[in-house]
Scaffold this motif. Structure first.
Motif: not given
Length: 283
Positions: A15, A39, A95, A168, A172, A280, A282
């Motif tokens: 994260g 973020y 994140h 999300w 994305s 990104d 996650a």
């Protein structure tokens, strides 16, 4: 003569897609524009407290909140930051879906533009700051931060509802309408918007625009660091805007200035690697 040093680190805790340390000395005092991002911001100052303002008027009138540790939630407007001659610290991009495990609360609870980290995280983050002061190198500081965040995540298994996580990821990875999002998660658009807002502090439409803006900033930064003048028409097309004017209007809504005005203020920071949170990641 001014000194600029930016050190990028990699944390192993899930994260945290980006971490960087910064040391700047001899910088002309003035305004730094903290941009909205997909973020959360977690910043530990290793020098003077960071002074932030919600509006340009507050900044000009010196109505600032001052933080040794900054926590910032998702937002769609800039943070106005007092730039001092000397600045030392570490900043992480976190994140929003990791907020429960790392901070013990949903991202929506960071509703204020910036929060004092000690108020949210307790005395442990004050001890972390003291430890970071004592460590002599950036790699050891990043390792201490990694250890701290792993200790916070230990035993915490709370996570957002799967519908929020699914929304999300779909936002994305491309253009999707809110109606399609709701259909894919078996919710009404109102139910989905309420869930996303409750978890993240902004709704799916604002989140989609925020992600698109993030892509614009990343594209502009890539061009600048390659020594090229950003080609806004091409960036607009690649990021899903109808044309360059659409991009400029959206950029001004998020930053209070145009792309050209932003680069005039932040060129050296962009060149040094600022405003580049990374891919990104996650949790």
């Amino acid at each position: 003569m001014s000194t600029w040093e930016v050190a990028r680190g990699a944390l192993t805790v899930p994260g945290v897609p980006a971490a960087y340390g910064y040391f700047m000395d001899g910088v002309a005092p003035g305004l730094h524009r903290g941009l909205p991002s997909r973020y959360l911001t977690f910043l530990v100052s290793l020098d003077e407290p960071v002074g932030t303002a919600r509006t340009r008027d507050d900044w000009e009138r010196n109505r600032l909140a001052r933080h040794d540790v900054v926590l910032g939630g998702l937002r769609t407007d800039p943070t106005y930051v007092r730039q001092t001659r000397r600045q030392v610290g570490i900043q992480l991009a976190v994140h929003p879906l990791a907020a429960r495990s790392l901070f013990g609360l949903p991202a929506a609870s960071l509703a204020a533009l910036t929060c004092e980290g000690v108020d949210v995280l307790g005395d442990g983050v004050r001890a972390l700051r003291e430890r970071l002061h004592e460590l002599p190198t950036w790699p050891r500081r990043f390792a201490a931060l990694d250890e701290y965040l792993w200790s916070r995540a230990a035993g915490r298994h709370a996570s957002p509802r799967p519908e929020v996580t699914a929304a999300w990821h779909q936002l994305s990875h491309g253009t999707v309408t809110i109606t399609e999002l709701a259909r894919n998660t078996a919710l009404s658009t109102r139910q989905l918007s309420a869930l996303v807002n409750r978890e993240l502090g902004i709704g799916p439409k604002a989140l989609a625009r925020l992600m698109r803006f993030d892509r614009v900033v990343a594209a502009i930064g890539t061009e600048v660091r390659a020594g090229r003048r950003p080609r806004l028409a091409e960036i607009a097309h690649g990021c899903g805007f109808s044309d360059q004017s659409h991009l400029v209007r959206d950029f001004r809504r998020f930053t209070g200035t145009s792309p050209t005005g932003f680069l005039a203020e932040e060129l050296r920071n962009v060149q040094a690697g600022g405003h580049r949170p990374g891919a990104d990641s996650a949790p």
